[in-house]
Design an enzyme around this catalytic site. Sequence first.
Site, PDB file in Angstrom:
ATOM      1  N   ASP A  87       0.870  -1.181   0.000  1.00  0.00           N
ATOM      2  CA  ASP A  87       0.000   0.000   0.000  1.00  0.00           C
ATOM      3  C   ASP A  87       0.905   1.229   0.000  1.00  0.00           C
ATOM      4  OD1 ASP A  87      -3.078   0.800   1.163  1.00  0.00           O
ATOM      5  OD2 ASP A  87      -1.456   2.243   1.549  1.00  0.00           O
ATOM      6  N   GLU A  96      -4.762   2.363  -3.916  1.00  0.00           N
ATOM      7  CA  GLU A  96      -3.303   2.322  -4.034  1.00  0.00           C
ATOM      8  C   GLU A  96      -2.782   1.084  -3.336  1.00  0.00           C
ATOM      9  OE1 GLU A  96      -4.497   2.877  -0.952  1.00  0.00           O
ATOM     10  OE2 GLU A  96      -2.745   3.997  -0.231  1.00  0.00           O
TER      11      GLU A  96
HETATM   12  P1  GH3 Z   1      -1.291   5.297   4.341  1.00  0.00           P
HETATM   13  O1  GH3 Z   1       0.178   5.541   4.285  1.00  0.00           O
HETATM   14  O2  GH3 Z   1      -1.752   5.026   5.721  1.00  0.00           O
HETATM   15  O3  GH3 Z   1      -1.686   4.247   3.418  1.00  0.00           O
HETATM   16  O4  GH3 Z   1      -1.938   6.622   3.925  1.00  0.00           O
HETATM   17  P2  GH3 Z   1      -2.761   6.858   2.615  1.00  0.00           P
HETATM   18  O5  GH3 Z   1      -2.993   8.315   2.448  1.00  0.00           O
HETATM   19  O6  GH3 Z   1      -2.104   6.201   1.472  1.00  0.00           O
HETATM   20  O7  GH3 Z   1      -4.059   6.108   2.969  1.00  0.00           O
HETATM   21  P3  GH3 Z   1      -5.553   6.248   2.567  1.00  0.00           P
HETATM   22  O8  GH3 Z   1      -6.103   4.859   2.378  1.00  0.00           O
HETATM   23  O9  GH3 Z   1      -6.232   7.113   3.569  1.00  0.00           O
HETATM   24  O10 GH3 Z   1      -5.581   6.983   1.179  1.00  0.00           O
HETATM   25  C1  GH3 Z   1      -5.683   6.334  -0.051  1.00  0.00           C
HETATM   26  C2  GH3 Z   1      -6.032   7.364  -1.055  1.00  0.00           C
HETATM   27  O11 GH3 Z   1      -5.893   6.859  -2.373  1.00  0.00           O
HETATM   28  C3  GH3 Z   1      -7.471   7.863  -0.966  1.00  0.00           C
HETATM   29  C4  GH3 Z   1      -7.954   8.015  -2.369  1.00  0.00           C
HETATM   30  O12 GH3 Z   1      -8.332   9.328  -2.689  1.00  0.00           O
HETATM   31  C5  GH3 Z   1      -6.750   7.639  -3.199  1.00  0.00           C
HETATM   32  N1  GH3 Z   1      -7.105   6.900  -4.362  1.00  0.00           N
HETATM   33  C6  GH3 Z   1      -7.826   5.750  -4.423  1.00  0.00           C
HETATM   34  N2  GH3 Z   1      -7.928   5.343  -5.718  1.00  0.00           N
HETATM   35  C7  GH3 Z   1      -7.285   6.259  -6.479  1.00  0.00           C
HETATM   36  C8  GH3 Z   1      -7.039   6.379  -7.891  1.00  0.00           C
HETATM   37  O13 GH3 Z   1      -7.444   5.579  -8.712  1.00  0.00           O
HETATM   38  N3  GH3 Z   1      -6.320   7.432  -8.311  1.00  0.00           N
HETATM   39  C9  GH3 Z   1      -5.848   8.354  -7.437  1.00  0.00           C
HETATM   40  N4  GH3 Z   1      -5.163   9.363  -7.896  1.00  0.00           N
HETATM   41  N5  GH3 Z   1      -6.074   8.251  -6.134  1.00  0.00           N
HETATM   42  C10 GH3 Z   1      -6.762   7.237  -5.637  1.00  0.00           C
HETATM   43 MG    MG Z   2      -1.839   4.246   1.478  1.00  0.00          MG
HETATM   44 MG    MG Z   3      -4.983   2.382   1.526  1.00  0.00          MG
END
Ligand code: GH3
Ligand code: MG
Ligand code: MG
Length: 636
Positions: A380, A423
């Site tokens: 992740d 992610e």
């Molecule tokens: P951590 O280190 O704890 O994993 O922090 P994080 O910010 O990575 O964790 P979190 O799960 O809160 O955030 C994941 C983010 O990924 C939230 C969402 O907006 C973003 N995201 C999810 N799918 C996509 C995508 O397809 N494209 C983009 N650009 N962002 C995405």
């Molecule tokens: Mg993350």
């Molecule tokens: Mg995540």
Amino acid sequence: MYKKLEKRMAIAAFILLAFFVSRQMLTVNIMGDYAEMSSIINLAGSQRMLSQKIAKDVAMLRPDIDIDRRDHYIVELARTVEIFTEQDALLLSEDHSAVVEHMYEDISETKDKLITSAMTILSYSQNQDGGAISEFNEARITILTTEDNFLMQMDAIVDQYEWEAREAFAWIGRIENIFFAIQIGLLVLVSIIVFIPAHKTFKSMYEEAKENNDNMLRLFHIMRNALFLIDKEGNIQTYNKKAENLLGKIGLDSDISHIRDLFQKSSNDWTQVVELIGPDGTSGMIRLDFNQKEDWEEGSDQIIAMELSVTSGTYRGRESRLLNFYDVTMQKKVEETLTSLVIKDKLTGLYNRYHLETVIDKEIERSERYDVPLSIIILDLDHFKGINDRWGHPVGDQVLIQTAETLLASIRKADSVFRIGGEEFVVVLAHTNSEGGLQAAENARLAIEKSIHPIVGKYTASFGVAERRGGETYRDLYQRADQALYKAKNSGRNCVQIAENESPPTSFALHWKSSWNSGEATIDDQHRTLFRLANELINKHYDGPEKETFMCQLDALMQHIQDHFAYEESVMDQIHYRDSVKHHKIHTELIKRGNHLRTLVENEEITLQILVHFLFDEVIVGHLLREDVLFFPYIV
Ligand code: GH3
Ligand code: MG
Ligand code: MG
């Protein structure tokens, strides 16, 4: 139409046959009459001649004749008279017309005189001494004077005969004419009822056949498929426009003579093709690919995918095969696109979560069958939300794409990478234990750390690794890897954590085996849920303060069992499983016993342990292994 014609032809043939047979019979009959008539005329003529001979012999038998000559004429006269009388009897025995009959009556007196006189002369001449010379002379004179008269009357009779014969022949001529007219009439009739309709039928049949042939030929040429007509030996007889186009596309001259030349340009083994178009004339279908000629302008596909079907038949009276090439290049591309849409993530091009479930099941089965290790990595991206927030979503997307490329570059070919969420990625490491998994994760971590993004700069990811334990489900494996990832996040991120590989010493678990899968998705899912719910309960202490929660979970498990039984029964009924009734009864019995034990626990008549063991041993594992497996083979 043709049947009607056949009937007419049979009738016409019968009429003609009847006509010719009756004509022949009549001719034979007339010819008989003709022969008879000419023999009578001959006889009559001969009588006339004989009468003259009698007269001549009598004239020669003068009284003064010398003895030798007299004897000679006596013999002559006797013989002539004998023949004359014989023929006369013959003539009289014949049937004659009334006129001739009458004429015979008229001549009979003259004839009698002639014969009697000749007899008198004979008797006188034979016995010189008997009879008077006067009688002899008188008889001679009678003969010589009667002969003329007889001749005249005989001539008249012969004339009458000849006249009657001419009349008869005139009739033959008339009958011939009638037959000729009938013959012409019959020919006209046969022409009207047979030849003209036959001509029309054959003409229309010919025109229809020609039209069909022309249409078939037109169809052959405008068909969208490439068609080759070959003989049994594989020599090309003809081919259509599309086939010519195919030849051009794969760089062959349009004057190729043997079909082998075409197949040598295909991906398939020649023997496979020979089998299909072989001498026994079997028909079938194969898929083959042709390499497109490099400088061919049309389209850009390098490979032309074809479906070939072969049909046997005849062409110009020779046994032939029709080779039908159907271009499936587009279809193949669409199939590939559709498959890729279903199993791949659009943004990164990596496999998606849906495909992971298919792959992991196969990997688990393989690992179990060959007893080889299997590990997974969950990673992740760290603080990805921050990247999005700071640089915007499109840049975030770029980072995801870059991560996918980095991961693909850092793993082995046998491993596969999946994007399972925003992610979050999973790497399935076939044939790899936890140490190998740790190594692979560390490599990937380093690779990501080093892959500086042009806008974002350095970014990192956290990793959790788990090696599958014997009998472990994907869910549990994932859960452990996820827990390791959680640990990695909690240990400051940008690091790898490995899940505990050993089972907790005190824990006991029911391990699901892939060989217990029925193939019916819902049933398999329910069975796995039963195992999971049971495993959640199995190591819990059910005495003391947690008893209430435990009882709650136990009731949920029992409810799940009931729901599962009901679903299983509906499937059994649907597939008309022959032991369905028996199986229903077992379910009812198990539920009844479970409820009974549950009441006994409530009333504190038995310990909870007895109920738990009954549910695990008898209901979940025992029933599955004893009875459920019996009906699994009937599920298709
Ligand atoms: P951590 O280190 O704890 O994993 O922090 P994080 O910010 O990575 O964790 P979190 O799960 O809160 O955030 C994941 C983010 O990924 C939230 C969402 O907006 C973003 N995201 C999810 N799918 C996509 C995508 O397809 N494209 C983009 N650009 N962002 C995405
Ligand atoms: Mg993350
Ligand atoms: Mg995540």
